[in-house]
Design an enzyme around this catalytic site. Structure first.
Site: not given
Length: 357
Positions: A24-25, A27, A183, A325
Site C-alpha cells: 500500500s502507498p 508516506c 485529500y 503497516r
C-alpha cells in the site's frame, strides 16, 4: 468474475502481477524538494525483494502546493523523474511491478511531518496556501482553504496529466489516483466538503466531475496497455456524507472511462468520524464495489495474516490485497505467507540458502 488464491497471478491490461499482494502507498515524509532518495530506494526495494507483486509508491504530489508536508515526494518537475526511475528499475529487477500514486492534499496540506506533531505549517516556516472544493477547513484548528477557481481546476487537470507522463517516463507500470482519505479529490466528492454551486458541485454528478475529468486526462496521458487504479474512501463514516451507494455509482462510471481497479479504503475526510476499525473492516466495502460495479478491487486495512488474505480472495471479496503497516513490520511477509499456506517459497537467489524450506 472469478475467485483467486493469494499466489495466483493477476493480469490487468498489459501488466501481470506475480501474486495478489500489493504494498500500500505509505508516506515517508523524507523527500527534499519532492526528490526521492536512498531511503525510498531501500524502503520500496526491500518489499520487492520480499516478494510483493506490486510496490505502490507513496502519495506523490502533482504540484508543490499538493504536498501534505515539505517532505512529500513529487512529480511536478522533470528533475524528479530519474530518482524515481532508479527505484522503478530496481523493483522490476526483483520481479515486482512498480506503481505510483498521484495525489493532491488540498486542505490537508502544508503540515509538519507526523513525528513533528503534524500541525499546520505557517507561512513563516515555509507553509503554503491551501486549495479545496470550498472554503471549509479540515478541522477547527486548520487554516481555511481557498475554493478552487475554474483556472485552478484547469491547472489540476494539466498537473495530473503531466505527472502521469513523468511516471511513464520513470518506468512505472501502474498509476493510481488518490481520491480517498480526505485529500483534494475526496474533498470534491463528499457533500460535507463540497458546497459549490457550479458544475463541480451540487449534485453527485457535479461532485464527481473533477475525478471523472482527471481519469480521462490521465488515461489519455498513459499508454493504452497501462493499468489505471483509483483509491476511494467508500464511505466517510459520517451521517450525510459520502456513502457506499455514492461509491457504487461513481465506480460504474470510472470503469466505463478506463479505470481497471478500485483500491477501496474509507474515512479521512473529517477528524470526528467514528470508524469501526477492526481486522477486515473495509473488506465488505471492497466486496460490494466488486460486485456492484463488476470490476476488480483491492482490499486494504488491518490485513495481517496469510490465511486472512487468502480467504478474502477465495470468497471473491477482492482481487488484490494491499498491505500497509504489516509490510513495514515485515518486508518478507509474502515469503512467510508462502510457508503458512504450504506454497513453494521463492526467496531471491542471494538469500536462498538462509530461507530454504
Amino acid at each position: 468474475m472469478t475467485h483467486a488464491t493469494l499466489f495466483s497471478p493477476l493480469a490487468l491490461r498489459g501488466v501481470t502481477l506475480r501474486n495478489r499482494i500489493a504494498m500500500s502507498p505509505m508516506c515517508q515524509y523524507t523527500a527534499s524538494d519532492g526528490m526521492a532518495d536512498d531511503w525510498h530506494l531501500v524502503h520500496l526495494g526491500s518489499r520487492a525483494v520480499g516478494g510483493a507483486a506490486l510496490i505502490m509508491v507513496e502519495a506523490t504530489a502533482v504540484s508543490p502546493e499538493g504536498r501534505i508536508t515539505p517532505g512529500c515526494l513529487g512529480l511536478w518537475d522533470d528533475a524528479q523523474v530519474e530518482p524515481l526511475a532508479r527505484i522503478a528499475r530496481f523493483i522490476q529487477r526483483q520481479g515486482a511491478v512498480p506503481g505510483i500514486q498521484l495525489a493532491h492534499a488540498g486542505r490537508k496540506g502544508s503540515c509538519r511531518a507526523s513525528w513533528e506533531g503534524g500541525a499546520p505549517l505557517p507561512p513563516c516556516d515555509g507553509g503554503w496556501e491551501l486549495l479545496s472544493a470550498s472554503q471549509m477547513p479540515f478541522s477547527p484548528s486548520s487554516p481555511t482553504p481557498r475554493a478552487a477557481s475554474t483556472a485552478d481546476i484547469a491547472a489540476l487537470l494539466r498537473d495530473f496529466a503531466n505527472a502521469a507522463r513523468r511516471a511513464v517516463a520513470a518506468g512505472f507500470e501502474i498509476v493510481e489516483l488518490h481520491a480517498a482519505h480526505g485529500y483534494l479529490l475526496h474533498q470534491f466528492l463528499s457533500p460535507l466538503s463540497n458546497k459549490r454551486c457550479d458544475a463541480y458541485g451540487g449534485s453527485p454528478e457535479g461532485r464527481n466531475r473533477l475525478l471523472i475529468e482527471l481519469v480521462l486526462a490521465v488515461r489519455e496521458a498513459i499508454p493504452a496497455e497501462m493499468p489505471l487504479f483509483v483509491r476511494i474512501s467508500a464511505t466517510d463514516w459520517i451521517q450525510g456524507g459520502w456513502e457506499l451507494a455514492d461509491t457504487e455509482r461513481l465506480c460504474v462510471r470510472l470503469k466505463r472511462h478506463g479505470v481497471d481497479l478500485i483500491d477501496v479504503s474509507s474515512g479521512g475526510l473529517q477528524p470526528d468520524a467514528q470508524i469501526p476499525v477492526a481486522p477486515n473492516y473495509q473488506v465488505p466495502l471492497a466486496s460490494h464495489v466488486r460486485r456492484a460495479a463488476d470490476m476488480c478491487t483491492g482490499a486494504v486495512g488491518l490485513i495481517t495474516e496469510a490465511r486472512q488474505a487468502q480467504e478474502i480472495l477465495a470468497r471473491g471479496d477482492a482481487d488484490l490485497v494491499f498491505l500497509g503497516r504489516e509490510l513495514l513490520r515485515n518486508p518478507y511477509w509474502p515469503m512467510d505467507a508462502q510457508r503458512a499456506l504450504n506454497e513453494r517459497r521463492t526467496p531471491p537467489l542471494p538469500y536462498r540458502s538462509a530461507m530454504a524450506g
